[in-house]
Design a protein around this motif. Sequence first.
Motif, short mmCIF file in Angstrom:
data_model
loop_
_atom_site.label_atom_id
_atom_site.label_comp_id
_atom_site.label_asym_id
_atom_site.label_seq_id
_atom_site.Cartn_x
_atom_site.Cartn_y
_atom_site.Cartn_z
N THR A 21 0.83 -1.21 0.00
CA THR A 21 0.00 0.00 0.00
C THR A 21 0.86 1.25 0.00
N ILE A 22 1.94 1.24 0.79
CA ILE A 22 2.84 2.40 0.83
C ILE A 22 3.47 2.62 -0.54
N GLU A 23 3.90 1.53 -1.19
CA GLU A 23 4.51 1.66 -2.52
C GLU A 23 3.51 2.16 -3.56
N ARG B 136 3.12 5.86 -2.92
CA ARG B 136 4.31 6.56 -3.39
C ARG B 136 4.32 6.66 -4.92
N ALA B 137 3.96 5.58 -5.61
CA ALA B 137 3.94 5.60 -7.08
C ALA B 137 2.88 6.57 -7.59
N ARG B 138 1.70 6.59 -6.94
CA ARG B 138 0.66 7.53 -7.36
C ARG B 138 1.09 8.96 -7.15
N THR B 139 1.75 9.22 -6.01
CA THR B 139 2.23 10.58 -5.72
C THR B 139 3.25 11.01 -6.76
N GLN B 140 4.18 10.12 -7.11
CA GLN B 140 5.18 10.46 -8.11
C GLN B 140 4.54 10.68 -9.48
N THR B 141 3.55 9.86 -9.80
CA THR B 141 2.86 10.02 -11.09
C THR B 141 2.11 11.34 -11.14
#
Length: 197
Positions: free
Chosen positions: A144-146, A149-154
Amino acid sequence: MNEQITARHWLVAIAPKAAPVIATSTVLILARIWNAAGAEHSTGNAALMGTLAAGAAAAGLASINGQHGDGALAATAFGLSGALAVTGVTAYADTIAPGLVLWAITTVLAYVLSARYWRHDRHESTAHAQHMEIRREDHRHAETIEIIRARTQTEALAYAVALSDARAHRDGLPGFHHPALTPTTRPELAAIEEGST
């Protein structure tokens, strides 16, 4: 198909619970067959069974000697000793009554001894299931954390691309002259520009 799987799981779960009564009943039946075949009042057969039972009991005692005795081996040896004793008495006696009494006693003892191991196995399987559930929860948490993090970076990348496109579009507007905008003429635009660099 589901009914077959359920029936198979039920059989796998119930088979160990039925093993003691099946084993003691088998010994009783075989001893009575042996009785009918001529073992009744045969001193030699009774002596043989007594000797084998004593030997199995001695093996059980030897296996639990010392600090690190093998509990499973001891239980097997004592179980064999009891089965041989029941066989000898049941085969030697005139009537089935002594054999039935011994059968009942050994069946109860087998269940008492087996319950301890079943409880231990159930405790171990429950502890293993709890440990695996904790590990799965840890993996779900990390996943869930990853994902976050991926959504935030996207989203940050999409925002940067949108901002770059907006600047390019602004620079391409007719009559727009960026150097002409000074902090004195448009201070809020200058503050935005400084914040974005």
